[in-house]
Design an enzyme around this catalytic site. Structure first.
Site, PDB file in Angstrom:
ATOM      1  N   ARG A 139      20.167 -59.219 -24.408  1.00  0.00           N
ATOM      2  CA  ARG A 139      20.570 -59.461 -23.026  1.00  0.00           C
ATOM      3  C   ARG A 139      19.543 -60.354 -22.327  1.00  0.00           C
ATOM      4  NH1 ARG A 139      24.384 -57.576 -25.044  1.00  0.00           N
ATOM      5  NH2 ARG A 139      25.651 -55.785 -24.411  1.00  0.00           N
ATOM      6  N   TYR A 157      36.764 -53.546 -15.619  1.00  0.00           N
ATOM      7  CA  TYR A 157      35.836 -54.108 -14.631  1.00  0.00           C
ATOM      8  C   TYR A 157      35.851 -55.630 -14.706  1.00  0.00           C
ATOM      9  CZ  TYR A 157      31.321 -55.232 -12.436  1.00  0.00           C
ATOM     10  OH  TYR A 157      30.331 -55.766 -11.652  1.00  0.00           O
ATOM     11  N   GLY A 204      27.346 -53.809   0.515  1.00  0.00           N
ATOM     12  CA  GLY A 204      26.498 -53.195  -0.511  1.00  0.00           C
ATOM     13  C   GLY A 204      25.032 -53.372  -0.176  1.00  0.00           C
ATOM     14  N   THR A 233      23.059 -62.560 -14.812  1.00  0.00           N
ATOM     15  CA  THR A 233      22.928 -61.744 -16.012  1.00  0.00           C
ATOM     16  C   THR A 233      22.464 -60.347 -15.581  1.00  0.00           C
ATOM     17  OG1 THR A 233      20.756 -62.773 -16.249  1.00  0.00           O
ATOM     18  CG2 THR A 233      22.507 -63.611 -17.634  1.00  0.00           C
ATOM     19  N   ASN A 234      22.082 -59.495 -16.501  1.00  0.00           N
ATOM     20  CA  ASN A 234      21.758 -58.097 -16.182  1.00  0.00           C
ATOM     21  C   ASN A 234      20.648 -58.005 -15.136  1.00  0.00           C
ATOM     22  OD1 ASN A 234      23.085 -58.222 -18.815  1.00  0.00           O
ATOM     23  ND2 ASN A 234      22.698 -56.032 -18.922  1.00  0.00           N
ATOM     24  N   LYS A 285      36.699 -58.408 -11.694  1.00  0.00           N
ATOM     25  CA  LYS A 285      35.735 -59.404 -11.255  1.00  0.00           C
ATOM     26  C   LYS A 285      36.266 -60.829 -11.476  1.00  0.00           C
ATOM     27  CE  LYS A 285      32.111 -57.287  -9.561  1.00  0.00           C
ATOM     28  NZ  LYS A 285      31.602 -57.580  -8.207  1.00  0.00           N
TER      29      LYS A 285
END
Length: 310
Positions: A204, A132, A8, A160-161, A136
């Site tokens: 978030r 998902y 990736g 986190t995000n 994971k």
């Protein structure tokens, strides 16, 4: 000589790592145009070619709330296949450090906050992304089993995000920050309302991609640590989706056109993560604050609109 394979490699985090390591020839950043990680044969040929001593596994089939809700089979099967192939090859080729990437969205929906590394499997994930999430979770289990049975130095980080330059800004498949940036850009261009789905109240913790890359590179050299690790800002730095939308709208000078469509789902209300283990190991995290991170990301998006993923 170290040989570090990054799957990736052109994505959000891969690009951030590439930016930090620069011309370091020990890194190879692979992507889907070079290798089909869904095929074990192709994955094995990649390992055979580069003979990596360490692996940073970032490749995944990812998306925002609505992709997770509408493409559940793909989210489960594609991620399980990619992870199986990369981990199996990492074992076969004697990789001495493997770092896989999870997400705090895979934690139990009903839990005690803040969540920590020990609570990952203590209940089902939120219904909006459970396909998902289970894929994971299996990545974490697979790494743990290879540690227990073979002594492999395989671990997972739980960020986190994540947001920043080189993100996926597709309106249908993106996460919240890149999706809102693109939506606001188009709203202003078309002189329409900047419409945000949901109430804007969910909270978030956001981590800028360059910051996450810094921690991954640090962990890569920390051979003594091989358990799962949450990588996040402090719980007190939780930010509402509404606040994020306001920061983005401000960058476009379009705050007066911000509106909320409360008929749409909010998803999980909060996923507060405990970063105390990371802070104990690393010390002062020195993270990019959300205001600066949004400013940098919006600027990058504007400058790269014609070529970015959207």
């Amino acid at each position: 000589m170290e040989k570090i394979l990054v799957t990736g490699g052109r994505g959000l985090v891969g690009a951030a790592i590439n930016k930090i390591v620069g011309s370091d020839s020990s890194y190879h950043f692979t992507n889907s145009s070079e290798t089909d990680l869904y095929e074990y044969k192709s994955c094995r040929e990649l390992f055979q070619k580069y003979q990596p001593t360490k692996v940073i596994h970032l490749a995944a089939n990812v998306g925002g709330l609505f992709k997770n809700m509408n493409q559940k089979v793909d989210m489960l099967e594609k991620n399980i296949i990619i992870n199986y192939n990369v981990i199996k090859c990492s074992h076969e080729f004697g990789v001495k450090k493997f770092i896989g990437c999870l997400s705090t969205c895979i934690f139990p929906d009903e839990t005690v906050y803040p969540i920590n590394e020990d609570t990952l499997h203590n209940g089902p994930p939120h219904s909006s992304n459970y396909a998902y999430a289970y894929a994971k979770r299996m990545l974490e289990i697979q790494c743990r089993l290879y540690r227990e049975q073979y002594g492999d130095n395989f671990m997972c980080i739980i960020p986190t995000n994540i947001y920043g330059p080189h993100d996926n800004f597709n309106l249908n498949d993106s996460h919240v920050i890149p999706g809102l940036i693109h939506k606001c850009y188009l709203a202003k261009k078309e002189e329409k309302d900047f419409l945000v789905f949901g109430t804007g109240r969910p909270l978030r913790q956001f981590i800028y991609s360059d910051d996450l890359a810094k921690f991954i590179i640090w962990l890569l050299d920390n051979l003594e640590y091989n358990e799962s690790l949450i990588v996040s800002p402090d719980p007190a730095e939780e930010t509402s989706i509404g606040k994020i939308a306001e920061l983005i709208a401000n960058e476009f000078n379009y705050l007066d056109k911000l509106r909320y469509d409360t008929s749409k789902s909010d998803g999980q209300y909060r996923k507060t993560a405990d970063n105390s283990k990371l802070k104990k190991m690393y010390g002062d995290l020195d993270l990019t604050n959300i205001e600066d991170g949004i400013k940098k990301t919006v600027k990058w998006f504007k400058n790269n609109y014609n070529t970015c993923r959207k």
